[in-house]
Design a protein around this motif. Structure first.
Motif, mmCIF file in Angstrom:
data_model
loop_
_atom_site.group_PDB
_atom_site.id
_atom_site.type_symbol
_atom_site.label_atom_id
_atom_site.label_comp_id
_atom_site.label_asym_id
_atom_site.label_seq_id
_atom_site.Cartn_x
_atom_site.Cartn_y
_atom_site.Cartn_z
ATOM 1 N N SER A 103 -39.950 5.833 -29.462
ATOM 2 C CA SER A 103 -41.003 5.388 -30.362
ATOM 3 C C SER A 103 -40.592 4.170 -31.183
ATOM 4 C CB SER A 103 -41.378 6.529 -31.312
ATOM 5 O OG SER A 103 -42.300 6.102 -32.292
ATOM 6 N N MET A 104 -39.318 4.134 -31.617
ATOM 7 C CA MET A 104 -38.870 3.076 -32.514
ATOM 8 C C MET A 104 -37.392 2.804 -32.273
ATOM 9 S SD MET A 104 -38.921 3.208 -36.672
ATOM 10 C CE MET A 104 -38.576 1.767 -37.672
ATOM 11 N N ARG A 105 -37.025 1.555 -32.082
ATOM 12 C CA ARG A 105 -35.620 1.198 -31.863
ATOM 13 C C ARG A 105 -34.872 1.096 -33.187
ATOM 14 N NH1 ARG A 105 -34.175 -0.498 -26.699
ATOM 15 N NH2 ARG A 105 -32.422 -1.723 -27.462
ATOM 16 N N LEU A 106 -33.591 1.422 -33.124
ATOM 17 C CA LEU A 106 -32.728 1.379 -34.303
ATOM 18 C C LEU A 106 -31.445 0.621 -33.946
ATOM 19 C CD1 LEU A 106 -33.085 5.140 -35.309
ATOM 20 C CD2 LEU A 106 -34.169 3.222 -36.474
ATOM 21 N N PRO A 107 -30.833 -0.059 -34.916
ATOM 22 C CA PRO A 107 -29.641 -0.881 -34.632
ATOM 23 C C PRO A 107 -28.351 -0.066 -34.558
ATOM 24 C CG PRO A 107 -30.202 -1.057 -36.939
ATOM 25 C CD PRO A 107 -31.267 -0.187 -36.313
ATOM 26 N N MET A 108 -28.283 0.841 -33.572
ATOM 27 C CA MET A 108 -27.083 1.667 -33.414
ATOM 28 C C MET A 108 -25.991 0.885 -32.661
ATOM 29 S SD MET A 108 -26.646 5.286 -31.345
ATOM 30 C CE MET A 108 -27.609 6.287 -32.478
ATOM 31 N N THR A 109 -24.779 0.907 -33.162
ATOM 32 C CA THR A 109 -23.656 0.267 -32.473
ATOM 33 C C THR A 109 -22.488 1.239 -32.391
ATOM 34 O OG1 THR A 109 -22.808 -0.639 -34.563
ATOM 35 C CG2 THR A 109 -24.272 -2.059 -33.262
ATOM 36 N N TRP A 110 -21.688 1.073 -31.350
ATOM 37 C CA TRP A 110 -20.487 1.889 -31.178
ATOM 38 C C TRP A 110 -19.275 0.959 -31.188
ATOM 39 C CZ3 TRP A 110 -20.871 7.054 -31.279
ATOM 40 C CH2 TRP A 110 -22.135 7.608 -31.038
ATOM 41 N N LYS A 111 -18.232 1.373 -31.877
ATOM 42 C CA LYS A 111 -17.017 0.562 -31.952
ATOM 43 C C LYS A 111 -15.832 1.349 -31.408
ATOM 44 C CE LYS A 111 -18.643 -2.322 -35.738
ATOM 45 N NZ LYS A 111 -18.410 -2.806 -37.124
ATOM 46 N N LEU A 112 -14.979 0.641 -30.654
ATOM 47 C CA LEU A 112 -13.789 1.265 -30.095
ATOM 48 C C LEU A 112 -12.638 1.090 -31.073
ATOM 49 C CD1 LEU A 112 -12.281 2.636 -27.757
ATOM 50 C CD2 LEU A 112 -11.887 0.356 -26.791
ATOM 51 N N LEU A 113 -12.172 2.200 -31.633
ATOM 52 C CA LEU A 113 -11.077 2.190 -32.606
ATOM 53 C C LEU A 113 -9.864 2.885 -32.007
ATOM 54 C CD1 LEU A 113 -11.747 0.968 -35.453
ATOM 55 C CD2 LEU A 113 -13.766 1.968 -34.386
ATOM 56 N N ASN A 165 -21.182 -4.462 -26.403
ATOM 57 C CA ASN A 165 -22.029 -3.312 -26.732
ATOM 58 C C ASN A 165 -23.469 -3.774 -26.888
ATOM 59 O OD1 ASN A 165 -23.211 -1.019 -27.712
ATOM 60 N ND2 ASN A 165 -21.771 -0.701 -29.390
ATOM 61 N N ASP A 166 -24.241 -3.613 -25.842
ATOM 62 C CA ASP A 166 -25.644 -4.027 -25.878
ATOM 63 C C ASP A 166 -26.583 -2.850 -26.124
ATOM 64 O OD1 ASP A 166 -24.878 -6.636 -25.284
ATOM 65 O OD2 ASP A 166 -24.896 -6.237 -23.131
ATOM 66 N N ASN A 167 -26.016 -1.721 -26.475
ATOM 67 C CA ASN A 167 -26.830 -0.509 -26.614
ATOM 68 C C ASN A 167 -27.444 -0.407 -28.006
ATOM 69 O OD1 ASN A 167 -26.079 0.650 -23.960
ATOM 70 N ND2 ASN A 167 -24.040 0.624 -24.869
ATOM 71 N N ALA A 168 -28.389 0.482 -28.123
ATOM 72 C CA ALA A 168 -29.075 0.657 -29.406
ATOM 73 C C ALA A 168 -29.507 2.111 -29.546
ATOM 74 C CB ALA A 168 -30.279 -0.272 -29.480
ATOM 75 N N GLY A 169 -30.025 2.426 -30.716
ATOM 76 C CA GLY A 169 -30.549 3.761 -30.950
ATOM 77 C C GLY A 169 -32.067 3.752 -30.921
#
Length: 264
Positions: free
Chosen positions: A115-125, A214-218
């Motif tokens: 329904s709605m995109r969100l700016p989710m990002t994942w970081k490798l630590l 990381n081109d993914n999103a929430g």
């Protein structure tokens, strides 16, 4: 006289017991009525699963600022600590919607719609104790990620890079984001994929970030069968409007003003 006194006492005790019995029965009836009323209200409300992550901040801020009430839409937030919990809640019809990532939404395509995109990002630590600063140093190391979704795909992406040199990392499934962060900062895993603000927390405790594409999103995903009438569609529209207003407030005052709201 003594006989009559005893009779009066017995009658008083009996009357009191009957009164107490009726009172207890009446209280139980009222409590049941209250529970039934709350159950009805909850069934009518739009139930949305959220995570203690940065992309969920506008949703939590909307609740804090009572924007849902202002727009006259009943929204009940369900607080989870893992994407898998959101997935289970959607599959088991415990919520109408939940925050998940785009890859998980694609996997659940038959059940939900985005329904709605969100700016989710994942970081490798990488852990402070591991002293890892390059991808090729992750060979034979443990990387904590989700069992499904973008973080798992990114961990697999690391393995694809290592395969060129015939090496491989071990992907450890740790669903709870808090537990994953703790395992990284205590050195129980060598690396982990974390969203914000957990990535920032890990960095403060000495973790290093390895840049990863990381081109993914929430997304806020809703159950297809749970949102197929006009009442639910109107709720969804007002829900999104409240999120947009909350976003404006965050942009105006900054994330720091509200960051404590996602620390559950």
């Amino acid at each position: 006289m003594r006989f009559y006194s005893v009779i009066i006492i017995i009658l008083c005790i009996t009357a009191s017991a009957i009164s107490c019995g009726r009172s207890a029965e009446e209280e139980q009836r009222i409590n049941q009525a209250e529970r039934d009323s709350l159950r009805r209200l909850d069934s009518l409300a739009l139930k949305v699963g959220v995570l203690p992550t940065e992309e969920c901040l506008p949703i939590v801020v909307a609740e804090k600022l009572r924007l849902f009430d202002t727009l006259n839409v009943s929204v009940h937030l369900r607080h989870y600590h893992a994407l898998s919990e959101c997935r289970i809640a959607l599959n088991n019809k415990l919520v109408e919607g939940a925050v998940i990532d785009t890859m998980l939404a694609a996997i659940m395509d038959s059940v939900v719609y985005s329904s709605m995109r969100l700016p989710m990002t994942w970081k490798l630590l990488t852990a402070k104790k591991a002293r890892i600063s390059r991808l090729d140093q992750l060979a034979d190391k443990m990387i904590a990620a989700d069992s499904h979704g973008c973080s798992h795909a990114l961990a697999q992406q690391v393995n694809d890079t290592l395969k060129v040199k015939k090496k491989q990392a071990f992907i450890i499934q740790v669903e709870d984001i808090r537990v994953r962060t703790q395992m990284l900062t205590t050195g129980n895993v060598d690396a982990a994929l974390l969203p914000e603000p957990f990535a920032a927390q890990a960095k403060r405790e000495g973790a290093r970030e390895i840049p990863l594409r990381n081109d993914n999103a929430g997304v806020v995903a809703f159950r297809k069968k749970g949102m197929n009438d006009e009442y639910r569609k109107k709720q969804e529209k007002l829900f999104i409007k409240a999120i947009q207003i909350a976003n404006d407030s965050i942009h105006r005052y900054g994330k720091d003003k509200y960051k404590n709201l996602i620390a559950w």
